[in-house]
Design a protein around this motif. Structure first.
Motif, PDB file in Angstrom:
ATOM      1  N   VAL A  51       0.834  -1.205   0.000  1.00 56.92           N
ATOM      2  CA  VAL A  51       0.000   0.000   0.000  1.00 56.92           C
ATOM      3  C   VAL A  51       0.865   1.251   0.000  1.00 56.92           C
ATOM      4  O   VAL A  51       0.626   2.189  -0.755  1.00 56.92           O
ATOM      5  N   ARG A  52       1.895   1.267   0.839  1.00 53.32           N
ATOM      6  CA  ARG A  52       2.773   2.444   0.895  1.00 53.32           C
ATOM      7  C   ARG A  52       3.476   2.677  -0.440  1.00 53.32           C
ATOM      8  O   ARG A  52       3.580   3.813  -0.911  1.00 53.32           O
ATOM      9  N   ASN A  53       3.927   1.606  -1.081  1.00 45.36           N
ATOM     10  CA  ASN A  53       4.574   1.745  -2.387  1.00 45.36           C
ATOM     11  C   ASN A  53       3.585   2.250  -3.436  1.00 45.36           C
ATOM     12  O   ASN A  53       3.931   3.077  -4.286  1.00 45.36           O
ATOM     13  N   PHE A  54       2.347   1.775  -3.370  1.00 49.36           N
ATOM     14  CA  PHE A  54       1.326   2.243  -4.301  1.00 49.36           C
ATOM     15  C   PHE A  54       1.052   3.734  -4.111  1.00 49.36           C
ATOM     16  O   PHE A  54       0.945   4.484  -5.076  1.00 49.36           O
ATOM     17  N   ILE A  55       0.969   4.151  -2.865  1.00 49.05           N
ATOM     18  CA  ILE A  55       0.764   5.577  -2.580  1.00 49.05           C
ATOM     19  C   ILE A  55       1.944   6.385  -3.100  1.00 49.05           C
ATOM     20  O   ILE A  55       1.777   7.455  -3.679  1.00 49.05           O
ATOM     21  N   GLY A  56       3.151   5.858  -2.920  1.00 45.84           N
ATOM     22  CA  GLY A  56       4.332   6.541  -3.437  1.00 45.84           C
ATOM     23  C   GLY A  56       4.281   6.701  -4.945  1.00 45.84           C
ATOM     24  O   GLY A  56       4.632   7.748  -5.481  1.00 45.84           O
ATOM     25  N   LEU A  57       3.816   5.675  -5.649  1.00 48.56           N
ATOM     26  CA  LEU A  57       3.686   5.777  -7.098  1.00 48.56           C
ATOM     27  C   LEU A  57       2.653   6.820  -7.485  1.00 48.56           C
ATOM     28  O   LEU A  57       2.804   7.521  -8.478  1.00 48.56           O
ATOM     29  N   THR A  58       1.593   6.929  -6.711  1.00 48.26           N
ATOM     30  CA  THR A  58       0.574   7.939  -6.979  1.00 48.26           C
ATOM     31  C   THR A  58       1.170   9.335  -6.876  1.00 48.26           C
ATOM     32  O   THR A  58       0.890  10.215  -7.680  1.00 48.26           O
ATOM     33  N   HIS A  59       2.037   9.544  -5.896  1.00 51.76           N
ATOM     34  CA  HIS A  59       2.664  10.849  -5.725  1.00 51.76           C
ATOM     35  C   HIS A  59       3.751  11.109  -6.759  1.00 51.76           C
ATOM     36  O   HIS A  59       4.047  12.251  -7.061  1.00 51.76           O
ATOM     37  N   ILE A  60       4.324  10.050  -7.301  1.00 55.02           N
ATOM     38  CA  ILE A  60       5.367  10.225  -8.315  1.00 55.02           C
ATOM     39  C   ILE A  60       4.754  10.607  -9.650  1.00 55.02           C
ATOM     40  O   ILE A  60       5.324  11.347 -10.417  1.00 55.02           O
ATOM     41  N   ARG A  61       3.540  10.123  -9.920  1.00 50.04           N
ATOM     42  CA  ARG A  61       2.899  10.408 -11.197  1.00 50.04           C
ATOM     43  C   ARG A  61       1.607  11.200 -11.017  1.00 50.04           C
ATOM     44  O   ARG A  61       0.532  10.737 -11.346  1.00 50.04           O
ATOM     45  N   PRO A  62       1.662  12.412 -10.485  1.00 50.74           N
ATOM     46  CA  PRO A  62       0.439  13.196 -10.310  1.00 50.74           C
ATOM     47  C   PRO A  62       0.037  13.884 -11.615  1.00 50.74           C
ATOM     48  O   PRO A  62       0.798  13.898 -12.576  1.00 50.74           O
ATOM     49  N   SER A  63      -1.148  14.457 -11.605  1.00 49.43           N
ATOM     50  CA  SER A  63      -1.585  15.192 -12.793  1.00 49.43           C
ATOM     51  C   SER A  63      -0.750  16.456 -13.004  1.00 49.43           C
ATOM     52  O   SER A  63      -0.521  16.870 -14.120  1.00 49.43           O
ATOM     53  N   ARG A  64      -0.289  17.051 -11.896  1.00 54.53           N
ATOM     54  CA  ARG A  64       0.645  18.174 -11.977  1.00 54.53           C
ATOM     55  C   ARG A  64       1.916  17.767 -11.246  1.00 54.53           C
ATOM     56  O   ARG A  64       1.843  17.263 -10.130  1.00 54.53           O
ATOM     57  N   PRO A  65       3.080  17.976 -11.826  1.00 51.26           N
ATOM     58  CA  PRO A  65       4.321  17.540 -11.191  1.00 51.26           C
ATOM     59  C   PRO A  65       4.569  18.222  -9.843  1.00 51.26           C
ATOM     60  O   PRO A  65       4.306  19.403  -9.680  1.00 51.26           O
ATOM     61  N   TYR A  66       5.018  17.442  -8.878  1.00 52.17           N
ATOM     62  CA  TYR A  66       5.370  17.967  -7.564  1.00 52.17           C
ATOM     63  C   TYR A  66       6.794  18.505  -7.538  1.00 52.17           C
ATOM     64  O   TYR A  66       7.147  19.287  -6.706  1.00 52.17           O
ATOM     65  N   GLY A  67       7.628  17.991  -8.396  1.00 52.03           N
ATOM     66  CA  GLY A  67       9.032  18.384  -8.392  1.00 52.03           C
ATOM     67  C   GLY A  67       9.917  17.223  -7.978  1.00 52.03           C
ATOM     68  O   GLY A  67       9.462  16.229  -7.409  1.00 52.03           O
ATOM     69  N   SER A  68      11.183  17.345  -8.249  1.00 49.81           N
ATOM     70  CA  SER A  68      12.106  16.232  -8.015  1.00 49.81           C
ATOM     71  C   SER A  68      12.281  15.910  -6.534  1.00 49.81           C
ATOM     72  O   SER A  68      12.506  14.756  -6.174  1.00 49.81           O
ATOM     73  N   ALA A  69      12.182  16.893  -5.652  1.00 51.60           N
ATOM     74  CA  ALA A  69      12.372  16.628  -4.215  1.00 51.60           C
ATOM     75  C   ALA A  69      11.312  15.670  -3.686  1.00 51.60           C
ATOM     76  O   ALA A  69      11.618  14.714  -2.965  1.00 51.60           O
ATOM     77  N   VAL A  70      10.062  15.876  -4.049  1.00 50.41           N
ATOM     78  CA  VAL A  70       8.980  15.012  -3.581  1.00 50.41           C
ATOM     79  C   VAL A  70       9.093  13.627  -4.211  1.00 50.41           C
ATOM     80  O   VAL A  70       8.888  12.612  -3.548  1.00 50.41           O
ATOM     81  N   GLU A  71       9.434  13.575  -5.492  1.00 52.86           N
ATOM     82  CA  GLU A  71       9.616  12.288  -6.162  1.00 52.86           C
ATOM     83  C   GLU A  71      10.729  11.483  -5.490  1.00 52.86           C
ATOM     84  O   GLU A  71      10.573  10.295  -5.224  1.00 52.86           O
ATOM     85  N   ASN A  72      11.839  12.134  -5.205  1.00 48.61           N
ATOM     86  CA  ASN A  72      12.964  11.447  -4.576  1.00 48.61           C
ATOM     87  C   ASN A  72      12.612  10.979  -3.169  1.00 48.61           C
ATOM     88  O   ASN A  72      13.041   9.905  -2.740  1.00 48.61           O
ATOM     89  N   GLU A  73      11.840  11.767  -2.435  1.00 48.80           N
ATOM     90  CA  GLU A  73      11.434  11.369  -1.092  1.00 48.80           C
ATOM     91  C   GLU A  73      10.543  10.125  -1.138  1.00 48.80           C
ATOM     92  O   GLU A  73      10.724   9.192  -0.348  1.00 48.80           O
ATOM     93  N   ALA A  74       9.603  10.072  -2.052  1.00 53.45           N
ATOM     94  CA  ALA A  74       8.724   8.910  -2.183  1.00 53.45           C
ATOM     95  C   ALA A  74       9.522   7.670  -2.571  1.00 53.45           C
ATOM     96  O   ALA A  74       9.311   6.584  -2.022  1.00 53.45           O
ATOM     97  N   LYS A  75      10.449   7.820  -3.491  1.00 55.29           N
ATOM     98  CA  LYS A  75      11.292   6.691  -3.886  1.00 55.29           C
ATOM     99  C   LYS A  75      12.171   6.235  -2.722  1.00 55.29           C
ATOM    100  O   LYS A  75      12.324   5.039  -2.482  1.00 55.29           O
ATOM    101  N   GLY A  76      12.745   7.188  -2.013  1.00 56.13           N
ATOM    102  CA  GLY A  76      13.603   6.852  -0.868  1.00 56.13           C
ATOM    103  C   GLY A  76      12.841   6.126   0.220  1.00 56.13           C
ATOM    104  O   GLY A  76      13.352   5.153   0.800  1.00 56.13           O
ATOM    105  N   ASN A  77      11.621   6.557   0.513  1.00 52.07           N
ATOM    106  CA  ASN A  77      10.807   5.881   1.522  1.00 52.07           C
ATOM    107  C   ASN A  77      10.492   4.448   1.114  1.00 52.07           C
ATOM    108  O   ASN A  77      10.500   3.544   1.953  1.00 52.07           O
ATOM    109  N   ALA A  78      10.224   4.224  -0.163  1.00 51.95           N
ATOM    110  CA  ALA A  78       9.958   2.865  -0.643  1.00 51.95           C
ATOM    111  C   ALA A  78      11.198   1.983  -0.488  1.00 51.95           C
ATOM    112  O   ALA A  78      11.098   0.818  -0.081  1.00 51.95           O
TER     113      ALA A  78
END
Length: 82
Positions: free
Chosen positions: A29-56
């Motif tokens: 579930v946590r990994n799925f949520i991370g993927l949702t944040h990595i591919r949003p309709s509007r980009p969050y930016g590299s910092a948020v993407e890297n944080e989600a990947k790092g947490n996974a």
């Protein structure tokens, strides 16, 4: 006056673990949520993407499997997230 917020949602109705991967439900579930944040309709930016990947990655390193113990301790995981 009433205010309402409507958002798309996904509901998990079942979970069949992949025995080869050994991923438990809460990690999936946590990994799925991370993927949702990595591919949003509007980009969050590299910092948020890297944080989600790092947490996974930290989740998978802290989770023991049938064939090996966890590679990092819960304390090491917390320190890495700070």
């Amino acid at each position: 006056m009433v205010r309402a917020l409507t958002v798309p949602a996904r509901i998990v109705v079942g979970f069949v673990p992949d025995t080869r991967a050994g991923v438990r439900f809460h990690i999936a579930v946590r990994n799925f949520i991370g993927l949702t944040h990595i591919r949003p309709s509007r980009p969050y930016g590299s910092a948020v993407e890297n944080e989600a990947k790092g947490n996974a990655v930290l989740d998978s390193l802290a989770e023991p499997t049938r064939s090996r113990p966890a590679r990092i301790t819960p304390q090491e995981k917390r320190c890495s997230q700070a």
